[in-house]
Design a protein around this motif. Structure first.
Motif, PDB file in Angstrom:
ATOM      1  N   LYS A 540      80.281  28.058   5.384  1.00 52.97           N
ATOM      2  CA  LYS A 540      79.590  28.489   6.608  1.00 52.97           C
ATOM      3  C   LYS A 540      79.151  27.300   7.449  1.00 52.97           C
ATOM      4  N   LYS A 541      78.893  26.164   6.797  1.00 50.62           N
ATOM      5  CA  LYS A 541      78.506  24.945   7.510  1.00 50.62           C
ATOM      6  C   LYS A 541      79.727  24.137   7.967  1.00 50.62           C
ATOM      7  N   SER A 542      80.948  24.734   7.784  1.00 49.88           N
ATOM      8  CA  SER A 542      82.223  24.085   8.152  1.00 49.88           C
ATOM      9  C   SER A 542      82.448  22.778   7.392  1.00 49.88           C
ATOM     10  N   MET A 543      81.866  22.679   6.203  1.00 48.51           N
ATOM     11  CA  MET A 543      82.071  21.509   5.333  1.00 48.51           C
ATOM     12  C   MET A 543      83.118  21.895   4.286  1.00 48.51           C
ATOM     13  N   THR A 544      84.385  21.982   4.745  1.00 49.10           N
ATOM     14  CA  THR A 544      85.449  22.571   3.940  1.00 49.10           C
ATOM     15  C   THR A 544      85.705  21.792   2.657  1.00 49.10           C
TER      16      THR A 544
END
Length: 737
Positions: A540-544
């Motif tokens: 969700k924090k785009s920290m893939t």
């Protein structure tokens, strides 16, 4: 089969007095499972021609299937009388004889069938099976080999040949034949047949010492048909002690009478030993179906033994020593040594309740629930109104997911002791498992009123409130639990879940990481679940990359749990504890689907990060673990999409093909095939697959667009415009939904 029935029905309408037509319709009905209709038609055929051996034999088969062996025997015998040369009737009569246990008559009839029709393969199979079960293994192989020469595609031939090889100890040959029978039965065979064959393959592997292959096979049996789990029990290990128990049941009244006579004679040493034997034999009958001990026997034996045992100073000292040593080992976490010492105490005094209760608790901790249940039931037989015994029986049921039975035991405990904190708490756990959250909350509150200092009960109440959506109340209970015990991992996890739900990402991450530090090394699944939560937050924090790292941790922990369950299952299997083995392998099987979902999610993350090789690998892992063909198909579709993106066209076509084979209704896979063939310049094939996709799903916008592009390249502008118009219409409607 429906088409055949319709044709025969038409034939009957044209010629209602044709015995042959009526028989054919009756046989068709029987083969489609409509026994009542089949019986009506065959009886009509016999009215037309009472001497029809075929109708008689077919009617006998219906009675056989329905379990009416007397009527089946009558019909088969009449068929043989009517037509002495009708080989099928002789074979069927042999089957009926076999079913009622008349082995010699059955063998004779199979031979009669072969004599009349040397090409009747099924008769050779039946004769081979009969010889095999009679222990005439070489003769069995000869007959089954003859059946195979006539028809090598009968799965029963290979199954019974495998059984014979298994009995002869020719395990490699047995495995080979079992596998052939599985291939011939195919995936359309009933699950119980597939499970039975897989079970025999696994048993052969186990007997041959190939334990990894055996465990894999046993798990496959549980996956296919969980209700057939006991089929994995080796016959040579399945010798029940029922016969010895029956002998003991007969001995108990005699031994009781002998003990009473020794007591009357004043021979206390012999009386003590005799009462002990009565108690041990009573305890050995526990958990054996159909057993009944005369009322009052156990109570009389227990009280008489204990009265005499008070005078046995050496015995009392010895039991106390073993009990103390057992408890000392238990404090040090040495469960095996503790178990051994407690059993020594019970050998001296089988009525020693505290030793038996400690033994039950050890067995529960070790996961030996079958043995724990047996010991707890023995305690219940000796002390039928003991609160602690009922709680332990409830705990065992809870561990086995027998929630209703657990509830009964906890309630029985509360009837004996209404102020039992543990019974209230554990009853709450059972209610949560059944989804009865209001009842669970009531039990937890009752437990807290009796003992407000238990952090675990506050944590359990917090979990129940959380599931009810009462997050503030849940957070308060988790805080109370942590005030009492700062090292309670579950409470940190509960607070982190609340933080995650409301978007407090950093607090949630901190809470989950604290829980991870506190959970023990062996808490694979609890830790895996936390890594799942962390992966979701990072996504969700785009920290893939961080999300991928967390999900990999979760997968590795679940794989460790699978390995652990497999090893535990094999351990119990080797020791003859088949119920425990099945329970652990069942847990391992259930984890496969969870792992498959995690691999699928990893595939999504890898694709998002353009890590395509890794994405392909995890999607393929997911495909191998999912049980349902539709789920497997989606994973192959995902692999194909990646390959198409990377212009690996042959690989993409292969994977889309696998998806379509597994799920013929997966329209998107046909569209993918169309795109792949389009890229290869094979427009006709591309158009075929786009059309196929639209046959399945006429509203698949992507297929209309791609079909329009293919038509455009072929110069078919009218057809192309039509497809583009449909595409625009569908997408416009989707925008306004």
């Amino acid at each position: 089969m429906d088409d055949s029935i319709q044709e025969f029905k038409k034939a009957v309408e044209v010629g209602p007095n044709s015995e042959k037509t009526r028989s054919n319709l009756g046989i068709a009905y029987h083969e489609s499972g409509e026994r009542d209709k089949a019986t009506v038609e065959l009886e009509e055929a016999l009215k037309v021609n009472p001497r029809s051996a075929e109708a008689r034999s077919a009617l006998g088969n219906i009675y056989m299937d329905g379990g009416n062996l007397d009527e089946a025997l009558f019909q088969f015998k009449e068929a043989v009388k009517t037509d002495e040369d009708y080989a099928d009737a002789h074979n069927n009569l042999g089957n009926a004889y076999w079913a009622v246990g008349w082995r010699e008559q059955a063998v004779s009839k199979y031979k009669d069938a072969i004599e009349r029709n040397p090409n009747l393969g099924v008769a050779y199979v039946n004769l081979g099976r009969a010889y095999g079960e009679a222990g005439m293994l070489d003769q069995a192989i000869e007959e089954l080999a003859r059946a195979e020469r006539l028809n090598p595609y009968m799965p029963e031939v290979h199954y019974y040949m495998a059984e014979v090889y298994y009995d002869k100890g020719m395990l490699k040959d047995a495995v080979s034949e079992y596998k052939k029978s599985m291939e011939l039965y195919g995936q359309d065979a009933p699950p119980d047949i597939i499970a039975a064959v897989n079970s025999r393959v696994a048993l052969a592997q186990y007997k041959a010492g190939n334990h990894d292959e055996a465990v894999s096979g046993f798990k496959k049996v549980l996956e296919i048909a969980p209700d057939t789990a006991l089929a994995i029990k080796p016959e040579e290990k399945a010798i029940s002690k029922t016969s010895s128990v029956e002998m003991q049941k007969e001995m108990i009244p005699k031994e009781k009478a002998l003990a009473e006579s020794y007591s009357l004679m004043g021979d206390n040493d012999k009386a003590l030993k005799q009462w002990r034997d009565v108690i041990v034999h009573c305890l050995d009958t526990v958990d054996v179906p159909g057993t009944h001990i005369e009322e009052g026997t156990v109570e009389k034996a227990r009280s008489s033994f204990n009265e005499l045992f008070q005078a046995d100073a050496i015995g009392r000292e010895a039991q106390g020593v073993y009990l103390r040593i057992g408890r000392a080992y238990l404090k040090r976490g040495n469960l095996g040594e503790a178990q051994l010492e407690l059993k020594r105490a019970l050998d001296i005094n089988p009525t020693l309740l505290e030793a038996r209760l400690e033994l039950v608790k050890i067995l529960i901790r070790k996961g030996s629930l079958e043995e724990a249940s047996l010991e707890a039931k023995r305690a219940e037989l000796l002390y039928p109104s003991n609160e602690e015994v009922e709680i332990l029986l409830g705990d065992i049921c809870l561990k086995r997911d027998m929630l209703g039975d657990a509830r009964v035991k906890y309630n029985e405990s509360l009837e004996l002791s209404p102020r039992s904190v543990r019974a209230h708490n554990n009853l709450g756990v059972a209610y949560v498992g059944q989804g009865r959250l209001d009842d669970a909350v009531m039990e937890y509150l009752a437990a807290i009123e009796l003992d407000p200092t238990s952090p675990k009960i506050h944590m359990n109440l917090g979990r129940a409130y959380y599931r009810k959506g009462m997050k503030e109340a849940a957070d308060l209970e988790f805080d109370r639990a942590l005030e009492i015990n700062r090292n309670l991992a579950g409470a940190y996890k509960g607070k982190a879940m609340i933080d995650e739900d409301v978007g407090r990402w950093e607090e949630a991450i901190s809470g989950y990481e604290q829980a991870l530090k506190l959970f023990g090394e062996d808490k694979y699944l609890q830790k895996a679940e936390i890594h799942d939560h962390l992966a979701a937050i990072y996504s969700k924090k785009s920290m893939t990359k961080q999300a991928i790292s967390e999900l990999l941790e979760a997968v590795e922990l679940r794989l460790a749990a699978v390995r652990n369950y497999d090893a535990l299952g094999l351990h119990y299997y080797n020791n003859g504890s088949f119920e425990e083995a099945v329970r652990y392998w069942g847990k391992s099987v259930s984890l496969n689907t969870v792992l498959a979902k995690r691999y699928e999610r990893l595939g999504t993350y890898y694709s998002r990060a353009a890590m395509y090789d890794e994405g392909i690998l995890v999607y393929k892992n997911a495909a191998s673990m999912y049980r349902r063909n539709e789920s497997k198909a989606l994973m192959h579709y995902n692999v194909a999409d990646i390959m198409l993106e990377e212009d690996l066209l042959e690989g993409a076509i292969s994977e889309y093909g696998k998806a379509v084979k597994l799920d013929p209704k997966l329209a998107r896979a046909h569209t993918g095939l169309g795109l792949a063939y389009d890229k290869k310049g094979m427009l006709k094939r591309a158009i075929h697959h786009h059309k196929k996709a639209l046959e399945i799903d006429p509203n698949l916008a992507e297929a209309h667009k791609n079909l329009g592009l293919c038509y455009h390249r072929q110069g078919l502008s009218k057809e192309a415009k039509k497809e583009f118009a449909i595409y625009n219409n569908i997408t416009l409607k989707e925008q306004y939904r």
